[in-house]
Motif scaffolding. Structure first.
Motif, PDB file in Angstrom:
ATOM      1  N   ASN A   1      68.146  35.636   4.237  1.00 47.38           N
ATOM      2  CA  ASN A   1      68.154  37.039   3.823  1.00 47.38           C
ATOM      3  C   ASN A   1      67.443  37.896   4.866  1.00 47.38           C
ATOM      4  OD1 ASN A   1      69.349  36.095   1.544  1.00 47.38           O
ATOM      5  ND2 ASN A   1      67.664  36.553   0.154  1.00 47.38           N
ATOM      6  N   ARG A   2      67.990  39.067   5.148  1.00 48.37           N
ATOM      7  CA  ARG A   2      67.424  39.888   6.221  1.00 48.37           C
ATOM      8  C   ARG A   2      67.783  41.353   6.035  1.00 48.37           C
ATOM      9  NH1 ARG A   2      71.512  40.582  10.340  1.00 48.37           N
ATOM     10  NH2 ARG A   2      73.438  39.578   9.659  1.00 48.37           N
ATOM     11  N   ASN A   3      67.039  42.195   6.755  1.00 55.97           N
ATOM     12  CA  ASN A   3      67.310  43.632   6.814  1.00 55.97           C
ATOM     13  C   ASN A   3      67.710  43.998   8.233  1.00 55.97           C
ATOM     14  OD1 ASN A   3      66.572  44.075   4.092  1.00 55.97           O
ATOM     15  ND2 ASN A   3      64.414  44.120   4.670  1.00 55.97           N
ATOM     16  N   VAL A   4      68.657  44.913   8.376  1.00 54.47           N
ATOM     17  CA  VAL A   4      69.158  45.321   9.690  1.00 54.47           C
ATOM     18  C   VAL A   4      69.115  46.841   9.795  1.00 54.47           C
ATOM     19  CG1 VAL A   4      71.149  45.346  11.232  1.00 54.47           C
ATOM     20  CG2 VAL A   4      70.665  43.312   9.867  1.00 54.47           C
ATOM     21  N   ASN A   5      68.502  47.333  10.864  1.00 54.72           N
ATOM     22  CA  ASN A   5      68.455  48.767  11.131  1.00 54.72           C
ATOM     23  C   ASN A   5      69.634  49.187  11.992  1.00 54.72           C
ATOM     24  OD1 ASN A   5      65.647  49.650  10.089  1.00 54.72           O
ATOM     25  ND2 ASN A   5      65.203  47.820  11.298  1.00 54.72           N
TER      26      ASN A   5
ATOM     27  N   ALA B   1      70.815  54.032   9.027  1.00 54.30           N
ATOM     28  CA  ALA B   1      71.132  53.228   7.855  1.00 54.30           C
ATOM     29  C   ALA B   1      70.326  51.935   7.899  1.00 54.30           C
ATOM     30  CB  ALA B   1      72.621  52.907   7.790  1.00 54.30           C
ATOM     31  N   LEU B   2      69.937  51.454   6.719  1.00 55.01           N
ATOM     32  CA  LEU B   2      69.220  50.183   6.588  1.00 55.01           C
ATOM     33  C   LEU B   2      70.062  49.267   5.711  1.00 55.01           C
ATOM     34  CD1 LEU B   2      66.717  48.408   6.975  1.00 55.01           C
ATOM     35  CD2 LEU B   2      65.755  49.473   4.918  1.00 55.01           C
ATOM     36  N   SER B   3      70.527  48.165   6.284  1.00 57.72           N
ATOM     37  CA  SER B   3      71.359  47.213   5.551  1.00 57.72           C
ATOM     38  C   SER B   3      70.524  46.016   5.123  1.00 57.72           C
ATOM     39  CB  SER B   3      72.520  46.725   6.425  1.00 57.72           C
ATOM     40  OG  SER B   3      73.362  47.791   6.783  1.00 57.72           O
ATOM     41  N   GLY B   4      70.654  45.642   3.861  1.00 56.78           N
ATOM     42  CA  GLY B   4      70.001  44.446   3.348  1.00 56.78           C
ATOM     43  C   GLY B   4      71.050  43.401   3.012  1.00 56.78           C
ATOM     44  N   PHE B   5      70.898  42.180   3.546  1.00 55.71           N
ATOM     45  CA  PHE B   5      71.853  41.096   3.314  1.00 55.71           C
ATOM     46  C   PHE B   5      71.189  40.007   2.476  1.00 55.71           C
ATOM     47  CE2 PHE B   5      73.272  43.114   7.216  1.00 55.71           C
ATOM     48  CZ  PHE B   5      74.642  43.206   7.021  1.00 55.71           C
ATOM     49  N   ALA B   6      71.847  39.627   1.388  1.00 52.36           N
ATOM     50  CA  ALA B   6      71.360  38.548   0.517  1.00 52.36           C
ATOM     51  C   ALA B   6      72.428  37.463   0.450  1.00 52.36           C
ATOM     52  CB  ALA B   6      71.057  39.089  -0.874  1.00 52.36           C
ATOM     53  N   TYR B   7      72.024  36.212   0.780  1.00 57.48           N
ATOM     54  CA  TYR B   7      72.959  35.097   0.814  1.00 57.48           C
ATOM     55  C   TYR B   7      72.733  34.210  -0.411  1.00 57.48           C
ATOM     56  CZ  TYR B   7      73.546  36.570   5.658  1.00 57.48           C
ATOM     57  OH  TYR B   7      73.795  37.305   6.789  1.00 57.48           O
ATOM     58  N   ALA B   8      73.772  34.006  -1.182  1.00 54.58           N
ATOM     59  CA  ALA B   8      73.656  33.264  -2.442  1.00 54.58           C
ATOM     60  C   ALA B   8      73.257  31.806  -2.218  1.00 54.58           C
ATOM     61  CB  ALA B   8      74.984  33.329  -3.202  1.00 54.58           C
TER      62      ALA B   8
ATOM     63  N   VAL C   1      77.902  36.727  -0.130  1.00 49.44           N
ATOM     64  CA  VAL C   1      76.974  37.609   0.591  1.00 49.44           C
ATOM     65  C   VAL C   1      76.996  38.976  -0.087  1.00 49.44           C
ATOM     66  CG1 VAL C   1      76.369  38.641   2.801  1.00 49.44           C
ATOM     67  CG2 VAL C   1      77.498  36.415   2.743  1.00 49.44           C
ATOM     68  N   THR C   2      75.815  39.486  -0.384  1.00 45.62           N
ATOM     69  CA  THR C   2      75.692  40.824  -0.957  1.00 45.62           C
ATOM     70  C   THR C   2      75.022  41.730   0.072  1.00 45.62           C
ATOM     71  OG1 THR C   2      75.451  39.927  -3.182  1.00 45.62           O
ATOM     72  CG2 THR C   2      74.734  42.197  -2.836  1.00 45.62           C
ATOM     73  N   GLU C   3      75.642  42.875   0.318  1.00 47.37           N
ATOM     74  CA  GLU C   3      75.088  43.834   1.278  1.00 47.37           C
ATOM     75  C   GLU C   3      74.839  45.167   0.581  1.00 47.37           C
ATOM     76  OE1 GLU C   3      76.235  46.298   5.380  1.00 47.37           O
ATOM     77  OE2 GLU C   3      77.626  44.808   4.555  1.00 47.37           O
ATOM     78  N   VAL C   4      73.630  45.692   0.764  1.00 44.93           N
ATOM     79  CA  VAL C   4      73.273  47.025   0.281  1.00 44.93           C
ATOM     80  C   VAL C   4      72.913  47.858   1.496  1.00 44.93           C
ATOM     81  CG1 VAL C   4      71.729  48.370  -1.186  1.00 44.93           C
ATOM     82  CG2 VAL C   4      72.428  46.072  -1.893  1.00 44.93           C
ATOM     83  N   ARG C   5      73.533  49.039   1.621  1.00 47.08           N
ATOM     84  CA  ARG C   5      73.376  49.817   2.854  1.00 47.08           C
ATOM     85  C   ARG C   5      73.140  51.306   2.556  1.00 47.08           C
ATOM     86  NH1 ARG C   5      76.296  52.332   7.183  1.00 47.08           N
ATOM     87  NH2 ARG C   5      75.647  51.547   9.225  1.00 47.08           N
ATOM     88  N   PRO C   6      71.919  51.690   2.229  1.00 44.72           N
ATOM     89  CA  PRO C   6      71.627  53.123   2.110  1.00 44.72           C
ATOM     90  C   PRO C   6      71.487  53.746   3.500  1.00 44.72           C
ATOM     91  CG  PRO C   6      69.642  51.855   1.736  1.00 44.72           C
ATOM     92  CD  PRO C   6      70.754  50.850   1.906  1.00 44.72           C
ATOM     93  N   GLY C   7      71.871  55.012   3.622  1.00 48.29           N
ATOM     94  CA  GLY C   7      71.788  55.674   4.927  1.00 48.29           C
ATOM     95  C   GLY C   7      71.663  57.172   4.780  1.00 48.29           C
ATOM     96  N   ILE C   8      71.355  57.811   5.892  1.00 48.77           N
ATOM     97  CA  ILE C   8      71.221  59.265   5.906  1.00 48.77           C
ATOM     98  C   ILE C   8      71.774  59.801   7.219  1.00 48.77           C
ATOM     99  CG2 ILE C   8      68.872  59.130   6.832  1.00 48.77           C
ATOM    100  CD1 ILE C   8      68.247  61.724   5.331  1.00 48.77           C
TER     101      ILE C   8
ATOM    102  N   THR D   1      77.667  39.737   8.804  1.00 47.53           N
ATOM    103  CA  THR D   1      77.179  38.832   7.757  1.00 47.53           C
ATOM    104  C   THR D   1      76.954  37.413   8.271  1.00 47.53           C
ATOM    105  OG1 THR D   1      79.424  38.238   7.041  1.00 47.53           O
ATOM    106  CG2 THR D   1      78.416  40.170   6.011  1.00 47.53           C
ATOM    107  N   SER D   2      77.385  37.096   9.485  1.00 46.06           N
ATOM    108  CA  SER D   2      77.242  35.740  10.024  1.00 46.06           C
ATOM    109  C   SER D   2      75.768  35.364  10.170  1.00 46.06           C
ATOM    110  CB  SER D   2      77.932  35.628  11.387  1.00 46.06           C
ATOM    111  OG  SER D   2      79.293  35.968  11.301  1.00 46.06           O
ATOM    112  N   ILE D   3      75.441  34.118   9.805  1.00 42.20           N
ATOM    113  CA  ILE D   3      74.084  33.598  10.014  1.00 42.20           C
ATOM    114  C   ILE D   3      74.040  33.020  11.419  1.00 42.20           C
ATOM    115  CG2 ILE D   3      72.352  31.957   9.213  1.00 42.20           C
ATOM    116  CD1 ILE D   3      73.592  32.119   6.441  1.00 42.20           C
TER     117      ILE D   3
END
Length: 243
Positions: free
Chosen positions: A37-41, A24-31, A1-8, A80-82
């Motif tokens: 794959n989803r985005n979380v606010n 913050a906006l988190s993006g989850f990518a599942y190999a 699982v890859t998570e990218v989390r930019p925030g302010i 990260t759980s589906i």
């Protein structure tokens, strides 16, 4: 699982305006499961404005967070759980308030708040809450004994299910036992439709205790007896020079 989390995050600490905005906006990518794959606010914010010195205030707050859609469904161990039993719940609130003095030694405060909650799930209900609270307090010949009048009205509207309403008026006495300890008691009437579709009117009474061991610290508890059961309100406040 890859998570990218930019925030302010923005903090405001002015004489009349205080608060923060944290998003913050988190993006989850599942190999092995790209369809999940989803985005979380994620939002946590609160802003307090003193529009007129010691008189008129405005509070605005908002939050976005993931919660379980059903308490009886599968629970997530981490973000990260589906899991289909997960919903993004958002709540926003605006609350203007007014306070001041009238007569000889009497005070008043008025608070109106409106809250909007979006469940983020198909099977769950959105809700809108409107609440109006009035509080009056004055001395009775001596600084040790004071009278209070508290009135409130609340209505909650759901997108699925019936709305609820509750109105209450309580007349009470407050006795200052010591400079740091107060006890109170009150009686009144309440109208609500919690237990039936039509509004019912019943008496309500209760007692309270307030303890302020020092200027910056306060503890209180209020117990009210209603026709549908007892309610308990407990609060603790503490402040320092910077918090």
């Amino acid at each position: 699982v890859t998570e990218v989390r930019p925030g302010i995050r923005v903090d405001v600490n002015k004489a009349r305006l205080k608060g923060f905005f944290d998003y913050a906006l988190s993006g989850f990518a599942y190999a092995k499961s790209t369809s999940a794959n989803r985005n979380v606010n994620a939002l946590s914010s609160s802003l307090k404005l003193e529009a007129i010195d010691d008189t008129l205030y405005l509070d605005v707050s908002g939050s976005i967070a993931e919660q379980a859609a059903s308490a009886f469904g599968t629970q997530s161990l981490d973000t990260t759980s589906i899991n289909a039993n997960r919903a993004e719940v958002s709540t926003y609130r605006i609350a203007p308030s007014l306070k001041g003095h009238f007569g000889i030694g009497a005070t008043y405060s008025v608070l109106y708040s409106r809250s909007l909650t979006s469940s983020g799930a198909t099977g769950a209900s959105n809700s809108t809450t409107n609440e109006l609270t009035l509080n009056f307090k004055g001395n009775i010949g001596t600084k040790r004994l004071a009278w209070t009048l508290d009135a409130s009205n609340q209505d909650v509207t759901f997108s699925a299910g019936r709305s609820t309403e509750n109105s209450k008026a309580l007349l009470g006495l407050v006795y200052t036992v010591t400079p740091v300890l107060e006890v109170s008691a009150g009686v009144g009437n309440e109208s609500q439709n919690f237990s039936s579709t039509s509004r019912e009117s019943n008496p309500v009474n209760g007692m309270g205790l307030s303890w302020r061991p020092r200027e910056a610290t306060k503890f209180s508890i209020v117990v009210l007896r209603h026709s549908y059961g007892d309610t308990y309100t407990m609060s603790a406040d503490h402040r320092t020079g910077r918090t």
